[in-house]
Write an enzyme that holds these catalytic residues in place. Structure first.
Site, PDB file in Angstrom:
ATOM      1  N   GLU A   1      51.959   9.597  26.802  1.00 30.05           N
ATOM      2  CA  GLU A   1      50.837   8.655  26.797  1.00 30.05           C
ATOM      3  C   GLU A   1      50.572   8.182  28.227  1.00 30.05           C
ATOM      4  OE1 GLU A   1      47.871   6.316  26.534  1.00 30.05           O
ATOM      5  OE2 GLU A   1      48.502   7.322  24.688  1.00 30.05           O
TER       6      GLU A   1
ATOM      7  N   GLY B   1      49.055   5.209  15.721  1.00 27.53           N
ATOM      8  CA  GLY B   1      49.789   6.247  15.003  1.00 27.53           C
ATOM      9  C   GLY B   1      50.984   6.751  15.777  1.00 27.53           C
TER      10      GLY B   1
ATOM     11  N   LYS C   1      38.219   6.593   9.729  1.00 24.32           N
ATOM     12  CA  LYS C   1      39.202   6.507  10.805  1.00 24.32           C
ATOM     13  C   LYS C   1      39.438   5.034  11.148  1.00 24.32           C
ATOM     14  CE  LYS C   1      37.599  10.971  12.578  1.00 24.32           C
ATOM     15  NZ  LYS C   1      38.779  11.773  12.172  1.00 24.32           N
TER      16      LYS C   1
ATOM     17  N   ALA D   1      42.647   1.665  11.434  1.00 19.75           N
ATOM     18  CA  ALA D   1      44.059   1.340  11.601  1.00 19.75           C
ATOM     19  C   ALA D   1      44.758   1.249  10.248  1.00 19.75           C
ATOM     20  CB  ALA D   1      44.214   0.026  12.364  1.00 19.75           C
ATOM     21  N   ALA D   2      44.026   0.789   9.230  1.00 13.25           N
ATOM     22  CA  ALA D   2      44.597   0.707   7.882  1.00 13.25           C
ATOM     23  C   ALA D   2      44.938   2.089   7.353  1.00 13.25           C
ATOM     24  CB  ALA D   2      43.623   0.002   6.942  1.00 13.25           C
TER      25      ALA D   2
ATOM     26  N   VAL E   1      48.277  14.916  28.113  1.00  7.91           N
ATOM     27  CA  VAL E   1      48.474  16.250  27.552  1.00  7.91           C
ATOM     28  C   VAL E   1      47.365  17.167  28.064  1.00  7.91           C
ATOM     29  CG1 VAL E   1      48.677  17.627  25.462  1.00  7.91           C
ATOM     30  CG2 VAL E   1      49.542  15.267  25.500  1.00  7.91           C
TER      31      VAL E   1
ATOM     32  N   GLN F   1      42.664  -2.536  18.723  1.00  6.10           N
ATOM     33  CA  GLN F   1      41.220  -2.438  18.854  1.00  6.10           C
ATOM     34  C   GLN F   1      40.418  -3.082  17.723  1.00  6.10           C
ATOM     35  OE1 GLN F   1      39.909   1.519  20.021  1.00  6.10           O
ATOM     36  NE2 GLN F   1      41.830   1.870  21.131  1.00  6.10           N
TER      37      GLN F   1
ATOM     38  N   CYS G   1      36.397   3.402  12.818  1.00  3.03           N
ATOM     39  CA  CYS G   1      35.944   2.166  12.178  1.00  3.03           C
ATOM     40  C   CYS G   1      34.427   2.173  12.021  1.00  3.03           C
ATOM     41  CB  CYS G   1      36.388   0.930  12.965  1.00  3.03           C
ATOM     42  SG  CYS G   1      36.172  -0.602  12.048  1.00  3.03           S
TER      43      CYS G   1
ATOM     44  N   CYS H   1      38.338  -1.331   5.337  1.00  2.00           N
ATOM     45  CA  CYS H   1      37.397  -1.831   6.329  1.00  2.00           C
ATOM     46  C   CYS H   1      37.067  -3.282   6.001  1.00  2.00           C
ATOM     47  CB  CYS H   1      36.119  -0.995   6.341  1.00  2.00           C
ATOM     48  SG  CYS H   1      34.902  -1.586   7.543  1.00  2.00           S
TER      49      CYS H   1
END
Length: 424
Positions: free
Chosen positions: A75, A54, A318, A320-321, A118, A83, A201, A353
């Site tokens: 980051e 993201g 949750k 990636a798609a 962070v 992943q 996932c 998924c």
């Protein structure tokens, strides 16, 4: 792999990428945000927290709006991983080396990479603080900090991963141990756990179970050895015992208040939670997740703060798609906010998924907030298909590295309408 790459490099694929570019937003004038701002060492028009899928995707999109010099990513990690492929790595179908690239290689050109963690968010003053004490102010903030793996909440882990029969596809450090445990398995119990927390996932714990069964059937050739296998799925994991190969779990042999079962292979899906820095942050809801509007991804309290991906409280899986679909919506939301206009494009909760059921079969599940099917292709996606496996194993990684991270993929909504003649 070679034929697929050749196909992707064809004129048709280049035309496909061109049409994806047509859907991106053009740069718009940036409006001044009138909130207070603390004295900071650095200031950016858009600050992105997190360099995962993201974060990188949105940094790329924001670069096109406000210019690379006005965008920064916070980051700490040296490497960026795709992943979703770890399911196949844990089953021996893909190499771990294919899943990762140096973070510097995916940071959009010209965007500053602040390699730090962070430590604190101060949305009332439009700034954040890093572990190194650096204060950074922003005009717009995008939070993409992902989800936290809490292996330590299971007694005996993470030190239990030194034991050869325990693996987990959820960490780059342990995914290859799954494959080793799978290869070493001869007979007995193979156990796959699922925690009672949100997870990224959610289909992955089942995917490795299905792949393990497929591997066992192949190795044991449907012989008598296969009859001595017992594959089970546990909803919770309390404590793996490395010495006696017993697992404390619910629903098994009970001694006092503790239930036990023995295992010869254990795949652990750890409990997960929002990152610690978010749990006590003003941007979090009562459960610790970034509190955003589920349709626009704009924060409910701070109008110049936005969230994307696993760290948010969006009521969808949750994956990636989901991040891909959210990135397109968030891009449009921020564009309108920057012009002092109200967001109009609404996220419907789309997620996907690819449920891997074997070494050559996948059921492609796609659905929305209501858990209603939101299928892209004009055929029955509930059936196992080799074509969907090839898409999962080869096409999706290519799309991720070359199109999504470059800000040209906002999910398959356009193609869904095209394939269904505009009726879906």
């Amino acid at each position: 792999m070679a034929p697929l790459v050749a196909a992707v490099s064809s004129p048709r694929a280049r035309l496909f990428a061109y049409f994806l570019r047509l859907g991106t937003q053009q740069a718009v004038p940036l409006q001044l945000h009138t909130g207070a701002c603390c004295t900071a060492k650095n200031h950016y028009e858009v600050l992105v927290l997190g360099g995962g899928s993201g974060g990188i995707t949105m940094a790329t999109r924001m670069k096109r709006k406000v210019g690379a010099e006005n965008v920064a990513i916070v980051e700490p990690s040296e490497r960026h991983f795709y992943q979703p492929i770890w399911t196949l790595v844990g089953a021996g179908a893909k190499q771990l080396s294919l899943s990762g690239r140096p973070t510097v290689s995916v940071i959009p050109s010209g965007v500053e990479w602040i390699q730090d963690r962070v430590a604190e968010l101060n949305p009332d003053k439009n700034c954040i603080r890093t572990d190194n004490g650096k204060e950074i102010s922003y005009r717009y903030l995008i939070i993409a900090l992902g989800i936290q793996l809490d292996y330590e909440k299971i007694k005996g882990l993470p030190e239990g991963f030194a034991y050869p029969k325990i693996g987990s596809n959820y960490s780059v450090k342990t995914v290859e141990k799954t494959w080793k445990a799978l290869q070493d398995f001869k007979e007995g119990n193979a156990i796959f756990t699922f925690p009672n927390t949100p997870v990224k996932c959610a289909g992955a714990p089942q995917k490795i179970m299905y792949l393990s069964e497929a591997y066992f059937r192949k190795v044991f050739l449907f012989g008598s050895n296969f009859q001595r296998l017992n594959i089970s799925f546990q909803n919770t994991t309390k404590e793996p015992n490395q010495d006696s190969t017993e697992l404390t779990a619910e629903g098994q042999r009970k001694i006092g208040n503790i239930c036990y079962c023995s295992y010869e292979m254990l795949h652990v899906t750890p409990p997960m939670s929002s990152p610690d820095v978010l749990k006590t942050s003003p941007v979090a809801d009562s459960a610790g997740w970034v509190d955003v509007d589920k349709e626009t991804l704009q924060h409910k309290k701070y109008p110049n703060v936005f969230g994307i991906g696993d760290c948010t409280n969006l009521p969808t899986s949750k994956t990636a798609a989901a991040v891909a679909a959210q990135s397109g919506i968030l891009d449009r939301t921020i564009s309108l906010i920057m012009k002092n206009q109200k967001p109009t494009k609404k996220y419907d909760g789309y997620t996907s998924c690819p449920l891997v059921t074997g070494y050559n079969s996948v059921i492609l599940a796609e659905f929305d907030y209501r858990a209603e099917p939101l299928e892209t292709f004009p055929f029955d996606q509930s059936k196992e298909r080799l074509s969907m496996y090839l898409m999962k194993a080869d096409m999706m990684p290519f799309l991720y590295w070359n199109i999504m991270l470059r800000g040209y993929w906002g999910g398959p909504a356009f193609f869904r309408k095209l394939f269904h003649l505009g009726m879906s």
